[in-house]
Design an enzyme around this catalytic site. Structure first.
Site, PDB file in Angstrom:
ATOM      1  N   GLN A 163       0.805  -1.220   0.000  1.00  0.00           N
ATOM      2  CA  GLN A 163       0.000   0.000   0.000  1.00  0.00           C
ATOM      3  C   GLN A 163       0.840   1.274   0.000  1.00  0.00           C
ATOM      4  O   GLN A 163       0.329   2.350  -0.281  1.00  0.00           O
ATOM      5  CB  GLN A 163      -0.926   0.006   1.220  1.00  0.00           C
ATOM      6  CG  GLN A 163      -1.943  -1.126   1.202  1.00  0.00           C
ATOM      7  CD  GLN A 163      -2.870  -1.105   2.393  1.00  0.00           C
ATOM      8  OE1 GLN A 163      -2.587  -1.713   3.416  1.00  0.00           O
ATOM      9  NE2 GLN A 163      -3.979  -0.404   2.284  1.00  0.00           N
ATOM     10  N   HIS A 189       1.212  -9.056   4.880  1.00  0.00           N
ATOM     11  CA  HIS A 189       0.028  -8.181   4.759  1.00  0.00           C
ATOM     12  C   HIS A 189      -0.515  -8.340   3.327  1.00  0.00           C
ATOM     13  O   HIS A 189      -0.520  -7.382   2.546  1.00  0.00           O
ATOM     14  CB  HIS A 189       0.389  -6.735   5.094  1.00  0.00           C
ATOM     15  CG  HIS A 189      -0.804  -5.869   5.436  1.00  0.00           C
ATOM     16  ND1 HIS A 189      -0.937  -5.189   6.627  1.00  0.00           N
ATOM     17  CD2 HIS A 189      -1.930  -5.572   4.733  1.00  0.00           C
ATOM     18  CE1 HIS A 189      -2.077  -4.514   6.640  1.00  0.00           C
ATOM     19  NE2 HIS A 189      -2.699  -4.724   5.500  1.00  0.00           N
ATOM     20  N   ASN A 199      -1.557 -10.505   8.704  1.00  0.00           N
ATOM     21  CA  ASN A 199      -2.573  -9.470   8.822  1.00  0.00           C
ATOM     22  C   ASN A 199      -3.932 -10.000   8.363  1.00  0.00           C
ATOM     23  O   ASN A 199      -4.099 -10.368   7.200  1.00  0.00           O
ATOM     24  CB  ASN A 199      -2.218  -8.250   7.965  1.00  0.00           C
ATOM     25  CG  ASN A 199      -3.266  -7.154   8.111  1.00  0.00           C
ATOM     26  OD1 ASN A 199      -3.401  -6.562   9.190  1.00  0.00           O
ATOM     27  ND2 ASN A 199      -4.029  -6.904   7.061  1.00  0.00           N
ATOM     28  N   GLU A 200      -4.867 -10.031   9.292  1.00  0.00           N
ATOM     29  CA  GLU A 200      -6.279 -10.284   8.977  1.00  0.00           C
ATOM     30  C   GLU A 200      -6.514 -11.513   8.099  1.00  0.00           C
ATOM     31  O   GLU A 200      -6.980 -11.402   6.968  1.00  0.00           O
ATOM     32  CB  GLU A 200      -6.893  -9.051   8.314  1.00  0.00           C
ATOM     33  CG  GLU A 200      -6.813  -7.807   9.185  1.00  0.00           C
ATOM     34  CD  GLU A 200      -7.535  -6.618   8.567  1.00  0.00           C
ATOM     35  OE1 GLU A 200      -7.988  -6.700   7.419  1.00  0.00           O
ATOM     36  OE2 GLU A 200      -7.634  -5.589   9.255  1.00  0.00           O
ATOM     37  N   TYR A 230     -12.280  -1.388  13.420  1.00  0.00           N
ATOM     38  CA  TYR A 230     -12.641  -0.062  12.906  1.00  0.00           C
ATOM     39  C   TYR A 230     -14.042   0.359  13.306  1.00  0.00           C
ATOM     40  O   TYR A 230     -14.299   1.523  13.563  1.00  0.00           O
ATOM     41  CB  TYR A 230     -12.558  -0.052  11.371  1.00  0.00           C
ATOM     42  CG  TYR A 230     -11.149  -0.019  10.826  1.00  0.00           C
ATOM     43  CD1 TYR A 230     -10.329  -1.137  10.869  1.00  0.00           C
ATOM     44  CD2 TYR A 230     -10.652   1.138  10.237  1.00  0.00           C
ATOM     45  CE1 TYR A 230      -9.049  -1.110  10.355  1.00  0.00           C
ATOM     46  CE2 TYR A 230      -9.363   1.180   9.710  1.00  0.00           C
ATOM     47  CZ  TYR A 230      -8.561   0.050   9.771  1.00  0.00           C
ATOM     48  OH  TYR A 230      -7.290   0.094   9.260  1.00  0.00           O
ATOM     49  N   GLU A 274      -5.136  -1.804  14.436  1.00  0.00           N
ATOM     50  CA  GLU A 274      -5.491  -0.824  13.393  1.00  0.00           C
ATOM     51  C   GLU A 274      -6.819  -0.221  13.776  1.00  0.00           C
ATOM     52  O   GLU A 274      -7.726  -0.936  14.220  1.00  0.00           O
ATOM     53  CB  GLU A 274      -5.691  -1.479  12.016  1.00  0.00           C
ATOM     54  CG  GLU A 274      -4.440  -1.748  11.212  1.00  0.00           C
ATOM     55  CD  GLU A 274      -4.777  -2.334   9.837  1.00  0.00           C
ATOM     56  OE1 GLU A 274      -5.806  -1.963   9.242  1.00  0.00           O
ATOM     57  OE2 GLU A 274      -3.987  -3.179   9.369  1.00  0.00           O
ATOM     58  N   TRP A 312      -4.361   3.648  11.744  1.00  0.00           N
ATOM     59  CA  TRP A 312      -4.217   3.449  10.318  1.00  0.00           C
ATOM     60  C   TRP A 312      -4.683   4.730   9.648  1.00  0.00           C
ATOM     61  O   TRP A 312      -5.856   5.045   9.776  1.00  0.00           O
ATOM     62  CB  TRP A 312      -5.043   2.253   9.841  1.00  0.00           C
ATOM     63  CG  TRP A 312      -4.829   1.978   8.393  1.00  0.00           C
ATOM     64  CD1 TRP A 312      -5.505   2.538   7.342  1.00  0.00           C
ATOM     65  CD2 TRP A 312      -3.843   1.115   7.830  1.00  0.00           C
ATOM     66  NE1 TRP A 312      -4.991   2.070   6.152  1.00  0.00           N
ATOM     67  CE2 TRP A 312      -3.976   1.207   6.423  1.00  0.00           C
ATOM     68  CE3 TRP A 312      -2.848   0.289   8.372  1.00  0.00           C
ATOM     69  CZ2 TRP A 312      -3.151   0.485   5.551  1.00  0.00           C
ATOM     70  CZ3 TRP A 312      -2.043  -0.420   7.503  1.00  0.00           C
ATOM     71  CH2 TRP A 312      -2.204  -0.329   6.120  1.00  0.00           C
ATOM     72  N   GLU A 360      -5.590   2.077  -1.050  1.00  0.00           N
ATOM     73  CA  GLU A 360      -6.613   1.380  -0.264  1.00  0.00           C
ATOM     74  C   GLU A 360      -7.164   0.204  -1.089  1.00  0.00           C
ATOM     75  O   GLU A 360      -8.340   0.138  -1.422  1.00  0.00           O
ATOM     76  CB  GLU A 360      -7.690   2.377   0.177  1.00  0.00           C
ATOM     77  CG  GLU A 360      -8.860   1.811   0.957  1.00  0.00           C
ATOM     78  CD  GLU A 360      -8.512   1.026   2.216  1.00  0.00           C
ATOM     79  OE1 GLU A 360      -7.387   1.106   2.712  1.00  0.00           O
ATOM     80  OE2 GLU A 360      -9.400   0.303   2.680  1.00  0.00           O
ATOM     81  N   PHE A 368      -7.073   7.123   4.089  1.00  0.00           N
ATOM     82  CA  PHE A 368      -7.023   6.812   5.515  1.00  0.00           C
ATOM     83  C   PHE A 368      -5.875   7.543   6.209  1.00  0.00           C
ATOM     84  O   PHE A 368      -5.623   7.318   7.385  1.00  0.00           O
ATOM     85  CB  PHE A 368      -6.863   5.305   5.725  1.00  0.00           C
ATOM     86  CG  PHE A 368      -8.168   4.539   5.759  1.00  0.00           C
ATOM     87  CD1 PHE A 368      -8.862   4.387   6.946  1.00  0.00           C
ATOM     88  CD2 PHE A 368      -8.696   3.991   4.597  1.00  0.00           C
ATOM     89  CE1 PHE A 368     -10.060   3.685   6.988  1.00  0.00           C
ATOM     90  CE2 PHE A 368      -9.898   3.283   4.641  1.00  0.00           C
ATOM     91  CZ  PHE A 368     -10.586   3.136   5.838  1.00  0.00           C
TER      92      PHE A 368
HETATM   93  C1  GBH Z   1      -7.555  -3.057   7.141  1.00  0.00           C
HETATM   94  O1  GBH Z   1      -8.583  -3.974   7.036  1.00  0.00           O
HETATM   95  C2  GBH Z   1      -6.363  -3.514   6.310  1.00  0.00           C
HETATM   96  O2  GBH Z   1      -5.462  -4.256   7.109  1.00  0.00           O
HETATM   97  C3  GBH Z   1      -5.632  -2.364   5.690  1.00  0.00           C
HETATM   98  O3  GBH Z   1      -4.710  -2.848   4.763  1.00  0.00           O
HETATM   99  C4  GBH Z   1      -6.622  -1.400   5.085  1.00  0.00           C
HETATM  100  O4  GBH Z   1      -6.011  -0.370   4.383  1.00  0.00           O
HETATM  101  C5  GBH Z   1      -7.468  -0.838   6.198  1.00  0.00           C
HETATM  102  O5  GBH Z   1      -8.161  -1.886   6.801  1.00  0.00           O
HETATM  103  C6  GBH Z   1      -8.531   0.169   5.790  1.00  0.00           C
HETATM  104  O6  GBH Z   1      -9.524  -0.482   5.058  1.00  0.00           O
HETATM  105  O7  GBH Z   1     -15.739  -3.064   0.811  1.00  0.00           O
HETATM  106  O8  GBH Z   1     -17.751  -3.524   2.041  1.00  0.00           O
HETATM  107  O9  GBH Z   1     -16.505  -5.334   1.050  1.00  0.00           O
HETATM  108  C7  GBH Z   1      -9.761  -3.617   7.728  1.00  0.00           C
HETATM  109  C8  GBH Z   1     -10.874  -4.588   7.456  1.00  0.00           C
HETATM  110  C9  GBH Z   1     -11.952  -5.615   5.648  1.00  0.00           C
HETATM  111  C10 GBH Z   1     -12.397  -3.350   6.112  1.00  0.00           C
HETATM  112  C11 GBH Z   1     -12.556  -5.476   4.265  1.00  0.00           C
HETATM  113  C12 GBH Z   1     -13.001  -3.193   4.738  1.00  0.00           C
HETATM  114  C13 GBH Z   1     -14.152  -4.292   2.963  1.00  0.00           C
HETATM  115  C14 GBH Z   1     -15.612  -4.184   3.142  1.00  0.00           C
HETATM  116  N1  GBH Z   1     -11.408  -4.379   6.125  1.00  0.00           N
HETATM  117  N2  GBH Z   1     -13.572  -4.444   4.295  1.00  0.00           N
HETATM  118  S1  GBH Z   1     -16.458  -4.019   1.671  1.00  0.00           S
END
Ligand code: GBH
Length: 590
Positions: free
Chosen positions: A128, A230, A275-276, A407, A485, A535, A542, A551
């Site tokens: 990113q 990541h 990561n996640e 978040y 985050e 974050w 993104e 962000f």
């Molecule tokens: C984080 O994930 C990531 O680790 C990071 O890389 C990213 O930049 C940051 O969030 C901000 O998004 O579009 O409705 O399908 C956070 C969890 C999971 C949140 C996927 C957004 C997409 C939802 N993310 N989700 S949708």
């Protein structure tokens, strides 16, 4: 290894090379087994294959194509941050009851504090933010393919080719956070820089690069925190065996982790293995069906990925401990508080299933008993995914803290047909989780203020944070909880043309302020929260929203690559000046 017909045909158009370069050559395919002998015709044309060797550049050209480069392509030395840049925004009005250090609008609550040792900082991830996609021997990752070849995925064909160019600008980036007194920087290492093909020969130039990133952090009094993975899987591992869908990934991840741990060892205070996994497995492979070299049905793929992710994480944790690595080690889970939409029994059941199929998927094995939550176990065992007793003890207890990317929060409720009916019908779109979610509550109101239109999933639901942290502590006992985050997109930020408007990101300030107050409430009520990471250090790619969803706590001018602090960065730091027991020490290098 076998490759599909498409790929064999594609390769046939290339100039064959007797490749031998510094990062090693690869045999891309072997002769397929043919059905014929004695020179008689082969019945199956797809059995014809060519052994071929590609060097790294050819591999890029074949799967990714032309990649942009930045005008700045050597490491830039840092310059002192001018004090004129360090002027925080003024209070919007003066509190009637000033006490202690004042931030806009709010008086200090004397009974709150972030205890000594609480870590706080800012975060990023390699694809990113780094740019320099092909520099110094980096191999392609699956994300280079997505952004270049699956362009229907991303807004305006944005790529990470150049990004924030942090690969060359890291010294200044580190100086800029040090100048505000930020004590921790969490970034990820690009696996395909260290191993251009994910395994095999190691790229010394990449190791030297991260050496300097880490040393520069330490030089500025910023403690580096490193994520190993990541989402930027080396493409070769995806092409060879389907990446996380195969158990081969475990050993390759371990070899990568070993090189990183041995090289950077105890210079890193906190390690995050993955990561996640919920995200990179649930959306896996992304875009759906893009990588076809696997035979696992799409609906089963997330669970294979998750199974191997758990084994890879746990093995890396055990390896680090056996090597005497003394930093904290964990993986980054993600999600949000789950509020039953109504008080019906079925909504309660659906909400529990949502916990099980999200946080619990990875948290139960690691923090409870080495195994999946029962509802999930019932499903994955039908796929032949069961941990042996040995694997359960390998996995159980492999995180020093509970790191959570948190978040926002949502409401959860049962499918229209009810949970029980859904569970008997695998063609229900909600199967196998059999829960539904919404950001709209029972009275039709959104859970909190909306963020930008590019992140419709994100609302300011910070009031739920204390309950969430309490739930984590009670459900998955750990050595403490970190918000690894949290962050916000300011509505319409990308439409703003005046720099002053962009930098005046007061809804992001409010998000951080409200969120941190909620963390302080949780701490004051006895929840062991040990740290948090905002974050992000600056605007960046993104993922599929490209550079549109912002962000950053710093604005990045993507023409000049100049960075500017936004108001929210000062607000974030102010909260620690106000409430942290440890002093906030800005480092100026003038
Ligand atoms: C984080 O994930 C990531 O680790 C990071 O890389 C990213 O930049 C940051 O969030 C901000 O998004 O579009 O409705 O399908 C956070 C969890 C999971 C949140 C996927 C957004 C997409 C939802 N993310 N989700 S949708």
């Amino acid at each position: 290894m076998k490759l599909s017909l498409n790929i064999c045909l594609l390769i046939a158009g290339l100039t064959l090379a007797a490749a031998s370069n510094s990062t090693g050559s690869l045999l891309l395919t072997e002769n397929a087994t043919t059905t014929a002998n004695n020179g008689s015709p082969v019945a199956n044309p797809s059995a014809f294959a060519t052994p071929i060797t590609l060097d790294l550049k050819q591999y890029w050209d074949l799967f990714v194509g032309p990649v942009q480069t930045a005008t700045i392509n050597t490491t830039v030395e840092a310059t002192p941050i001018p004090t004129s840049e360090l002027v925080p925004p003024p209070p919007l009005y003066y509190s009637a009851f000033p006490s202690g250090y004042q931030s806009p609008l709010v008086s200090m609550n004397e009974s709150w504090k972030f205890p000594s040792g609480f870590f706080w900082g800012v975060s990023s991830a390699a694809y990113q933010i780094e740019g320099a996609a092909q520099a110094e021997g980096r191999g392609p990752s699956i994300w280079d393919v997505f952004t270049h070849r699956a362009t229907y995925l991303t807004v305006s064909n944005d790529t990470g080719d150049v990004g924030d160019n942090q690969y060359y600008l890291y010294k200044q980036d580190i100086a800029r956070i040090a100048a505000l007194g930020v004590p921790y920087y969490s970034f990820s290492i690009s696996w395909s820089r260290i191993f251009p093909f994910g395994k095999g020969p190691v790229n010394e130039l990449a190791l030297a690069h991260y050496d300097d990133v880490i040393n520069t952090c330490l030089q500025y009094g910023v403690k580096p925190m490193v994520t190993l993975y990541h989402w930027d899987l080396p493409l070769f591992l995806q092409n060879s065996y389907g990446g996380w869908l195969s158990d081969e990934i475990v050993d390759d991840f371990l070899s990568y982790a070993k090189v990183v741990f041995s090289r950077y060892g105890n210079r890193v205070s906190h390690w995050f293995t993955l990561n996640e996994p919920i995200e990179f497995c649930q959306e896996y492979p992304m875009p759906k069906g893009y990588f076809t070299a696997v035979t696992i049905p799409p609906e089963a793929q997330p669970f294979f990925c998750g199974h191997h992710a758990l084994l890879a994480h746990a093995s890396a944790y055990r390896l680090a401990k056996s090597m005497g690595i003394n930093g904290t080690i964990s993986f980054k889970n993600n999600g949000g508080y789950k509020i039953p939409l109504t008080n019906s029994t079925d909504d309660a059941l659906a909400t529990q299933r949502a916990w099980d199929f999200n946080e619990g998927w990875f948290a139960n094995p690691v923090f409870v008993n080495g195994d999946y939550p029962q509802s999930l176990k019932d499903h994955v065992s039908t796929l032949g995914l069961e941990f042996t007793n040995e694997q359960k003890s390998l996995i159980n207890g492999t995180a020093d803290i509970f790191a959570h990317d948190a978040y926002t929060s949502y409401f959860y409720f049962a499918p229209d047909v009810g949970v029980a009916d859904c569970l008997t019908n695998s063609s229900n779109p909600l199967y196998p989780g059999c829960y539904n979610s919404s950001n709209t509550g029972p009275t039709g109101w959104l859970i909190g203020a909306a963020s930008d239109m590019y992140s419709p999933w994100l609302q300011r639901a910070t009031d739920w944070v204390p309950a969430f942290l309490r739930y984590i502590q009670d459900t998955w006992p750990s050595g403490g909880i970190a918000i690894s985050e949290f962050g916000w997109t300011e509505p319409y930020e990308e439409l703003r043309t005046l720099k002053e408007d962009i930098l005046s990101d007061y809804t992001r300030s409010a998000y951080f302020r409200n969120y941190l107050e909620s963390v302080l409430i949780a701490i004051s009520e006895g929840v062991n929260v040990v740290g948090c990471l905002a974050w992000s250090i600056m605007d960046n790619l993104e993922w599929t929203s490209g550079y549109h969803a912002k962000f950053g706590m710093q604005y990045v001018n993507f023409t000049t690559y100049e960075r500017n602090y936004k108001a929210s960065f000062f607000e974030y730091v102010n909260t620690f000046k106000l409430y942290a027991e440890d002093p906030v020490t800005p480092i100026f290098v003038e």
